[in-house]
Scaffold this motif. Structure first.
Motif, PDB file in Angstrom:
ATOM      1  N   GLU A 171       5.949   1.192   3.132  1.00 22.60           N
ATOM      2  CA  GLU A 171       6.582   1.270   1.799  1.00 22.60           C
ATOM      3  C   GLU A 171       8.235   1.492   1.975  1.00 22.60           C
ATOM      4  O   GLU A 171       8.643   1.071   0.865  1.00 22.60           O
ATOM      5  CB  GLU A 171       5.173   2.163   0.788  1.00 22.60           C
ATOM      6  CG  GLU A 171       6.252   2.660  -0.229  1.00 22.60           C
ATOM      7  CD  GLU A 171       5.509   3.341  -1.069  1.00 22.60           C
ATOM      8  OE1 GLU A 171       5.361   3.836  -2.755  1.00 22.60           O
ATOM      9  OE2 GLU A 171       4.873   4.344  -1.074  1.00 22.60           O
ATOM     10  N   GLN A 172       8.454   2.420   2.454  1.00 25.91           N
ATOM     11  CA  GLN A 172       9.685   2.742   3.571  1.00 25.91           C
ATOM     12  C   GLN A 172      10.387   1.507   2.917  1.00 25.91           C
ATOM     13  O   GLN A 172      11.612   1.935   2.573  1.00 25.91           O
ATOM     14  CB  GLN A 172       9.625   3.846   4.540  1.00 25.91           C
ATOM     15  CG  GLN A 172       8.987   5.104   3.708  1.00 25.91           C
ATOM     16  CD  GLN A 172       9.105   6.226   4.659  1.00 25.91           C
ATOM     17  OE1 GLN A 172       9.305   5.935   6.175  1.00 25.91           O
ATOM     18  NE2 GLN A 172       8.610   7.390   4.906  1.00 25.91           N
ATOM     19  N   PHE A 173       9.842   0.834   3.811  1.00 23.53           N
ATOM     20  CA  PHE A 173      10.786  -0.150   4.610  1.00 23.53           C
ATOM     21  C   PHE A 173      11.228  -1.515   3.309  1.00 23.53           C
ATOM     22  O   PHE A 173      12.039  -1.933   3.014  1.00 23.53           O
ATOM     23  CB  PHE A 173       9.919  -0.956   5.424  1.00 23.53           C
ATOM     24  CG  PHE A 173      10.951  -2.116   6.668  1.00 23.53           C
ATOM     25  CD1 PHE A 173      12.127  -2.285   6.341  1.00 23.53           C
ATOM     26  CD2 PHE A 173      10.220  -3.271   6.140  1.00 23.53           C
ATOM     27  CE1 PHE A 173      13.030  -3.450   7.309  1.00 23.53           C
ATOM     28  CE2 PHE A 173      11.026  -4.694   6.724  1.00 23.53           C
ATOM     29  CZ  PHE A 173      12.158  -4.553   7.437  1.00 23.53           C
ATOM     30  N   VAL A 174       9.931  -1.725   2.405  1.00 20.79           N
ATOM     31  CA  VAL A 174      10.038  -2.203   1.542  1.00 20.79           C
ATOM     32  C   VAL A 174      10.661  -2.233   0.470  1.00 20.79           C
ATOM     33  O   VAL A 174      12.052  -2.783   0.154  1.00 20.79           O
ATOM     34  CB  VAL A 174       8.502  -2.824   1.367  1.00 20.79           C
ATOM     35  CG1 VAL A 174       8.466  -3.372  -0.026  1.00 20.79           C
ATOM     36  CG2 VAL A 174       7.499  -3.234   1.755  1.00 20.79           C
ATOM     37  N   ARG A 175      10.688  -0.740   0.093  1.00 20.08           N
ATOM     38  CA  ARG A 175      11.147  -0.410  -1.259  1.00 20.08           C
ATOM     39  C   ARG A 175      13.074  -0.042  -0.577  1.00 20.08           C
ATOM     40  O   ARG A 175      13.964  -0.140  -1.862  1.00 20.08           O
ATOM     41  CB  ARG A 175      10.884   1.250  -1.275  1.00 20.08           C
ATOM     42  CG  ARG A 175       9.529   0.784  -2.052  1.00 20.08           C
ATOM     43  CD  ARG A 175       8.986   2.211  -2.879  1.00 20.08           C
ATOM     44  NE  ARG A 175       8.048   2.003  -3.726  1.00 20.08           N
ATOM     45  CZ  ARG A 175       7.400   1.783  -4.907  1.00 20.08           C
ATOM     46  NH1 ARG A 175       8.524   0.699  -5.908  1.00 20.08           N
ATOM     47  NH2 ARG A 175       6.354   1.448  -5.352  1.00 20.08           N
ATOM     48  N   LYS A 176      13.368  -0.299   0.649  1.00 22.67           N
ATOM     49  CA  LYS A 176      14.265   0.178   0.911  1.00 22.67           C
ATOM     50  C   LYS A 176      15.407  -1.135   1.098  1.00 22.67           C
ATOM     51  O   LYS A 176      16.275  -1.760   0.419  1.00 22.67           O
ATOM     52  CB  LYS A 176      14.640   1.001   1.973  1.00 22.67           C
ATOM     53  CG  LYS A 176      16.761   0.867   3.013  1.00 22.67           C
ATOM     54  CD  LYS A 176      16.117   2.056   3.852  1.00 22.67           C
ATOM     55  CE  LYS A 176      17.602   2.052   4.576  1.00 22.67           C
ATOM     56  NZ  LYS A 176      17.963   2.756   5.554  1.00 22.67           N
TER      57      LYS A 176
ATOM     58  N   ASN B 107       0.952  -1.293  -0.299  1.00 21.86           N
ATOM     59  CA  ASN B 107      -0.197  -0.102  -0.300  1.00 21.86           C
ATOM     60  C   ASN B 107       1.191   0.725   0.247  1.00 21.86           C
ATOM     61  O   ASN B 107       1.357   1.050   0.513  1.00 21.86           O
ATOM     62  CB  ASN B 107      -1.155  -0.023   1.244  1.00 21.86           C
ATOM     63  CG  ASN B 107      -1.325   1.077   1.467  1.00 21.86           C
ATOM     64  OD1 ASN B 107      -1.758   1.848   2.104  1.00 21.86           O
ATOM     65  ND2 ASN B 107      -2.744   1.419   0.131  1.00 21.86           N
ATOM     66  N   PRO B 108       1.311   2.193  -1.275  1.00 18.85           N
ATOM     67  CA  PRO B 108       1.704   3.179  -0.719  1.00 18.85           C
ATOM     68  C   PRO B 108       1.325   3.876  -0.205  1.00 18.85           C
ATOM     69  O   PRO B 108       0.338   4.951   0.571  1.00 18.85           O
ATOM     70  CB  PRO B 108       1.047   4.030  -2.373  1.00 18.85           C
ATOM     71  CG  PRO B 108      -0.432   3.578  -2.527  1.00 18.85           C
ATOM     72  CD  PRO B 108      -0.500   2.196  -2.110  1.00 18.85           C
TER      73      PRO B 108
ATOM     74  N   VAL C 173       3.816  -5.538  -6.175  1.00 21.11           N
ATOM     75  CA  VAL C 173       2.244  -4.639  -6.684  1.00 21.11           C
ATOM     76  C   VAL C 173       1.826  -3.882  -5.905  1.00 21.11           C
ATOM     77  O   VAL C 173       1.786  -4.453  -3.952  1.00 21.11           O
ATOM     78  CB  VAL C 173       1.598  -6.464  -6.683  1.00 21.11           C
ATOM     79  CG1 VAL C 173       0.311  -6.130  -7.123  1.00 21.11           C
ATOM     80  CG2 VAL C 173       1.830  -6.823  -8.039  1.00 21.11           C
ATOM     81  N   MET C 174       1.241  -2.896  -6.165  1.00 25.01           N
ATOM     82  CA  MET C 174       0.820  -1.778  -6.118  1.00 25.01           C
ATOM     83  C   MET C 174      -0.991  -1.495  -5.310  1.00 25.01           C
ATOM     84  O   MET C 174      -1.436  -2.245  -6.382  1.00 25.01           O
ATOM     85  CB  MET C 174       1.195  -0.199  -6.042  1.00 25.01           C
ATOM     86  CG  MET C 174       2.544  -0.132  -5.983  1.00 25.01           C
ATOM     87  SD  MET C 174       3.122  -0.018  -4.288  1.00 25.01           S
ATOM     88  CE  MET C 174       2.596   1.266  -3.717  1.00 25.01           C
TER      89      MET C 174
END
Length: 265
Positions: free
Chosen positions: A162-167, A156-157, A175-176
């Motif tokens: 999201e910060q943790f996942v993308r880092k 979920n954006p 998948v958003m």
């Protein structure tokens, strides 16, 4: 940060006594318009983060642990509460623009949010964790196991997840999902493999859906704390809320609601 924490060491002081003391110590306010003067607090919430906040579509009412905490606080302090919708991507901007006085609903403390508002004392410590299908509980129980090109994460954006996942999961597919509430179902149905969330939400969905599991991970993921974020101009709310939360009545109410909503790290 409240300067009254020292008063309630031992947790046995009544809120009425603390509030009276706080009121006598306050300077005369130049700006009369605050939530205690208007007798109303406007609270933003996403309504998509069980068990903290959830918009019941049948009743069109917000439900959840944080919702009941704020209602209890408002009742004790003699003010009305109005809940208004916000989203994770717009939460901070909405607060800064004055759309509401505070925001609740599984809000994680971080520096970016602290810059635009003030956090109350924390009410829960937790860490990030995966939510997976039951048959994948051993296969997807570490960062190394999840951070692979053949693993898909539902996300979920706009929030700290999201910060943790993308880092952290740079090799996995992402998948958003616009609605956070849709991701557990997507995991259960096999549409995605993993949801990265906090321990409370993962345990909640594990108990709700027998197809899902919240693996007890052995490694340390990011520890964090849940709190309520208040607009900078409403510093009195932080002080009074902390007084209530640290009082005998507040502590008792918080514990009862944690048990009711199964909020535990």
């Amino acid at each position: 940060m409240s300067k009254w924490g020292w008063i309630v060491v031992g947790g046995g002081v009544l809120f009425a006594s603390l509030l009276t003391l706080w009121q006598t110590e306050q300077p005369r306010r130049v700006q009369a318009k605050n939530v205690f003067a208007t007798k109303k607090i406007v609270v933003g919430t996403t309504g998509d983060y069980k068990p903290f906040t959830y918009l019941n579509r049948k009743t069109n009412e917000y439900e959840g642990f944080d919702i009941e905490v704020i209602r209890s606080f408002a009742k004790t302090t003699g003010i009305d509460v109005e809940f208004v919708p916000t989203t994770w991507p717009t939460l901070s901007a909405d607060l800064a623009s004055g759309k509401f006085d505070m925001v609740v609903g599984g809000v994680t403390k971080n520096i970016e949010r602290e810059i635009i508002g003030d956090f109350t004392s924390s009410y829960l410590s937790f860490q990030k964790t995966p939510l997976v299908r039951k048959e994948d509980a051993k296969r997807l129980a570490s960062i190394e196991q999840i951070n692979r090109p053949d693993v898909t994460i539902g996300l979920n954006p706009g929030g700290t997840n999201e910060q943790f996942v993308r880092k952290t999961f740079t090799k996995a597919n992402i998948v958003m999902y616009e609605q956070n509430l849709d991701i557990p179902q997507a995991v259960a149905s096999g549409e995605v493999d993993v949801m990265i969330t906090d321990t409370v939400e993962a345990i909640h969905y594990e108990a709700l859906d027998k197809r899902l599991a919240a693996p007890r991970i052995q490694e340390k993921w990011i520890p964090a704390e849940k709190s309520y974020l208040v607009r900078e101009s409403e510093g009195d709310v932080v002080d009074v809320f902390n007084l209530w939360m640290q009082s005998h009545e507040g502590q008792e109410e918080m514990e009862q609601l944690k048990e009711k909503w199964q909020v535990a790290s």
